[in-house]
Motif scaffolding. Structure first.
Motif, short mmCIF file in Angstrom:
data_model
loop_
_atom_site.label_atom_id
_atom_site.label_comp_id
_atom_site.label_asym_id
_atom_site.label_seq_id
_atom_site.Cartn_x
_atom_site.Cartn_y
_atom_site.Cartn_z
N LEU A 202 0.84 -1.21 0.00
CA LEU A 202 0.00 0.00 0.00
C LEU A 202 0.87 1.26 0.00
O LEU A 202 0.58 2.23 -0.69
N PHE A 203 1.94 1.19 0.80
CA PHE A 203 2.86 2.34 0.84
C PHE A 203 3.40 2.61 -0.56
O PHE A 203 3.41 3.75 -1.04
N LYS B 114 -8.46 14.94 -1.04
CA LYS B 114 -9.19 14.25 0.04
C LYS B 114 -9.42 12.78 -0.25
O LYS B 114 -9.34 11.94 0.64
N GLU B 115 -9.71 12.49 -1.53
CA GLU B 115 -9.97 11.08 -1.88
C GLU B 115 -8.73 10.23 -1.62
O GLU B 115 -8.81 9.12 -1.11
N PHE B 116 -7.59 10.77 -2.03
CA PHE B 116 -6.30 10.09 -1.85
C PHE B 116 -6.05 9.83 -0.35
O PHE B 116 -5.76 8.71 0.07
N LYS B 117 -6.24 10.86 0.48
CA LYS B 117 -5.99 10.71 1.92
C LYS B 117 -6.93 9.70 2.54
O LYS B 117 -6.55 8.88 3.36
N LYS B 118 -8.21 9.78 2.14
CA LYS B 118 -9.22 8.91 2.73
C LYS B 118 -9.01 7.46 2.31
O LYS B 118 -9.14 6.54 3.11
N PHE B 119 -8.64 7.29 1.03
CA PHE B 119 -8.42 5.93 0.53
C PHE B 119 -7.35 5.23 1.39
O PHE B 119 -7.57 4.13 1.90
N PHE B 120 -6.20 5.89 1.56
CA PHE B 120 -5.12 5.23 2.30
C PHE B 120 -5.41 5.16 3.80
O PHE B 120 -5.04 4.19 4.46
N SER B 121 -6.13 6.15 4.32
CA SER B 121 -6.50 6.10 5.73
C SER B 121 -7.40 4.87 5.98
O SER B 121 -7.17 4.09 6.92
N ASP B 122 -8.40 4.69 5.12
CA ASP B 122 -9.31 3.55 5.30
C ASP B 122 -8.57 2.22 5.17
O ASP B 122 -8.83 1.27 5.91
N LYS C 202 10.06 4.32 5.55
CA LYS C 202 8.61 4.17 5.46
C LYS C 202 8.02 3.87 6.84
O LYS C 202 8.54 3.01 7.56
N ALA C 203 6.92 4.54 7.15
CA ALA C 203 6.21 4.26 8.41
C ALA C 203 4.76 4.70 8.25
O ALA C 203 4.38 5.25 7.20
N LEU C 204 3.97 4.45 9.28
CA LEU C 204 2.61 4.99 9.27
C LEU C 204 2.24 5.38 10.69
O LEU C 204 2.85 4.92 11.67
#
Ligand code: AKG
Length: 299
Positions: A37-38, A59-67, A200-202
């Motif tokens: 995913l990263f 926003k779509e990009f942020k929400k997609f990866f957040s979900d 890389k981290a989250l």
């Protein structure tokens, strides 16, 4: 009085004492999923330095990866927490280079910390080494020991004494699969990535179930603090991150009050705060020497 948020009572006690805990949290399989995913995310961006996907205007990009992050971590959350609610996640990366450090900070106050927990699970995807930009934290510097209110418009209480605080930090090198679980009020920073590869981290948020989301604003002209009730996903809803966070929050005003407390402390105040952190977090060994030296400067 806050309800327990860790399933394990010992984890809860250590977290309450030190403001953080490092725990095994993700399996090899989850790490593989997060790594792909990263990479999917990284192909779509062109930023350097320290970057969080939450900074993106898309926003779509942020929400997609957040979900997706929450989906992958759900089973880990269930094995670690009780009566909790996830509130999204972001990938965090550091490209090689001197501009990749993240300055000393505390995360913003996003709920009533007297009543609820706000936690960040920092999950490394790369192997973390002293060279590629690990987290450095100040054990015991969390809300329970020092009741700070934090927002982009409010200065940190240690603003003029960052170097004193930095001398006391402890670097954390989690093993693969471990997460650094941080109380959001803990003082921390991350150093430069001196390697040739992207680190890389989250970070993924967990709060006490049912805690309303809050955000604060410091009106400098009138020296007033304002508290707003926010949408659950407000942290990934800024259009222009750096500009929007400095403006009045787009939520419902709940209360305002005169900022008559000292928002920034002098070095004696910072040193006293450090003493409290040391006493309460029972820092041992090499770490306590840091504190002894530090405290002796002021006594
Ligand atoms: O990933 C990092 O280097 C630091 C992250 C951090 O401190 C934060 O998200 O508050």
């Amino acid at each position: 009085m806050r309800e327990q948020i860790f399933l394990n009572k010992e984890h809860q006690a250590l977290f309450d004492r030190d403001g953080y805990i490092v725990l095994p949290m993700v399996s090899n399989d989850q790490l593989k999923q997060l790594d792909s995913l990263f990479d999917e995310m990284y192909q779509q961006v062109n930023y350097t330095g320290f970057v969080s996907t939450s900074y993106s205007p898309n926003k779509e990009f942020k929400k997609f990866f957040s979900d997706k992050i929450v989906e992958v971590l759900t089973s880990s959350y269930q094995n670690t927490f009780i009566d909790f609610q996830p509130f999204g996640g972001s990938f965090l990366f550091k490209t090689p280079g001197l501009n990749s450090a993240l300055p000393l900070h505390q995360d913003w106050t996003i709920l009533d910390e007297e009543k609820y927990y706000a936690i960040n699970c920092w999950v490394p995807i790369s192997k973390i080494t002293p060279e590629n930009g690990p987290l450095h934290i100040l054990p015991g510097s969390h809300f329970d020991n020092f009741k700070t209110l934090r927002a982009p418009t409010i200065p940190f209480f240690f603003q003029n004494d960052e170097e004193i605080v930095k001398e006391s930090l402890v670097s954390i090198l989690p093993a693969p699969g471990e997460a650094v679980i941080l109380n959001q009020s803990l003082i921390h920073y991350s150093s430069t990535n001196k390697t040739n590869e992207v680190r890389k981290a989250l970070t993924a948020g967990v709060k006490s179930k049912g805690a309303p989301m809050l955000f604060h604003y410091y009106n400098r002209q009138e020296e007033k603090l304002e508290q707003y009730l926010m949408d659950e996903d407000f942290l990934i809803s800024f259009d222009d991150f750096y500009q929007d966070i400095q403006e009045r929050p787009k939520g419902k005003l709940l209360k305002e009050w005169q900022a008559n407390d000292k928002l920034i402390l002098d070095s004696t105040g910072v040193a006293n705060a450090l003493k409290i952190f040391k006493k309460n977090s029972r820092i041992s060994g090499k770490r306590s020497n840091f504190f002894k030296q530090l405290v002796s400067k002021f006594t």
